[in-house]
Design an enzyme around this catalytic site. Sequence first.
Site, short mmCIF file in Angstrom:
data_model
loop_
_atom_site.label_atom_id
_atom_site.label_comp_id
_atom_site.label_asym_id
_atom_site.label_seq_id
_atom_site.Cartn_x
_atom_site.Cartn_y
_atom_site.Cartn_z
CE LYS A 1 -3.86 2.11 2.43
NZ LYS A 1 -3.44 3.44 1.97
CB ILE B 1 -8.39 5.17 0.30
CG1 ILE B 1 -9.23 4.05 -0.35
CG2 ILE B 1 -7.86 4.72 1.65
CD1 ILE B 1 -10.45 3.67 0.43
N GLY B 2 -7.57 8.22 0.20
CA GLY B 2 -6.78 9.35 0.68
C GLY B 2 -5.41 8.99 1.21
CB CYS C 1 -0.34 11.68 -5.46
SG CYS C 1 1.44 11.90 -5.49
CE LYS D 1 -1.08 2.50 -9.71
NZ LYS D 1 -1.56 1.78 -8.50
N GLY E 1 -11.62 -1.29 -11.65
CA GLY E 1 -12.45 -2.42 -12.01
C GLY E 1 -12.67 -2.51 -13.51
N GLY F 1 -8.66 -3.16 -14.15
CA GLY F 1 -9.75 -4.02 -14.55
C GLY F 1 -9.40 -5.47 -14.79
#
Length: 314
Positions: free
Chosen positions: A43, A69-70, A127, A162, A214, A241
Site C-alpha cells: 500500500k 481512500i486518501g 497524486c 505509476k 475495475g 480491470g
Amino acid sequence: MVNLTTKIGSLTLANPIMPASGTFSEDLVDVIDIGAIGAHVTKTITREKRGGNPTPRVCEVRGSMLNSIGIPSKGIDDFIENVIPFYQRYDAPLVVSISAHSADDFARICEEISVPGVDAIEVNISCPNIEEDGKAFAMRPSSTHAVMTRLRAASDLPLWAKLTPNTGETTEVAEAAQDAGANALVVSNTLLSMAIDIHSRKPKLGNLMGGLSGPSLKPIALRMAYQCAKAVDIPVIGCGGISTVEDVAEYLIAGATAVQVGTATFIKPTTMVTLVEELRHFLASQNITDVSELIGTVRDDDAADSVVFMEAAP
C-alpha cells in the site's frame, strides 16, 4: 512445462501476476499463499502519518468501484520497522509504493525507503502536486520529468513510475519518465470519477470525487499500456480491470511484461493465485512454453488505417 518467469529490468519475477498498490496487505497471508505471486506491492506510504479522506470512501458503480481512500499512512518509520521485516521471509521481490506532494518530499522519502529488503520503489506520481496547482505530476511531461529526475538522484533502486489516465499526453509522459530514469511504468492508476445518490442528491463519496477501478477502467488502461509499450524501451506493467486470465492475456499481448490486480482481490481474495495457475493452463493450451512468447504479439499491422477511419467518423 510452461515458464512464467518474467523480468522487470533487473528484477526477476517467478510469474507476471502481482497486486496493485492499495489492494494488498500482510493480512492476506491468512487467505492465500502470498509467496506464489510474482511480486509484493505494498500500500502506498508517505513520510508522515496520514488519516486519509472523509467517509464514505468507497462505492460501487455498475460492476466497478469508486474509491477516495486518501492514502492513510502510519509513516515511514513504522513501515521500515514492522512491514519490511514481514516480507523478508518471502522470495518474491518487495516493491514499495510511495507518495508525496512535492518533488522535495518525494526525493526525501525515496532516499529514506531505500533500505535492505526493498527491491524496487513504485512512485505514485498520479497524486496531487502542490507545486503545479494540485495537478498530478504525471499529468504533464515536464512535471513528470522533473520529479523522476529528483527521484533517480535519490536512490539506486529500480523505480517504477505509476502513470495516470487523467492526461491527454500518455506517450509524452511515458517518454519523460523513461528519459528521467524510470526503470518501468505502471499503467495505470484510477480514473477521476464521481457518483451521486439521486435520493439525497449528495455525492456518494465523502471527498466528492474518487478513482474509478475495475472492469470499467480496463479498455482505457489497456489502450494506455499498448501506447506506452510502443513508445518506450522499458517494461510496462499493466494495471486496470484485471480479474480473468483473458484480461491478463490481453495486457501481455498489448505489450505489458507483467500485470497488477486490484479491485478483483476485494471481490475474491484468491484471484491472484488463481490467475497464476490459469495463465499457466492458458499458455499450455496455446502451445506456448514461455510467457515471453505472448508479450507484445498484438497484430496491429492495419492499425493506422483503423485510426484514420475512427477520426473521420461523425
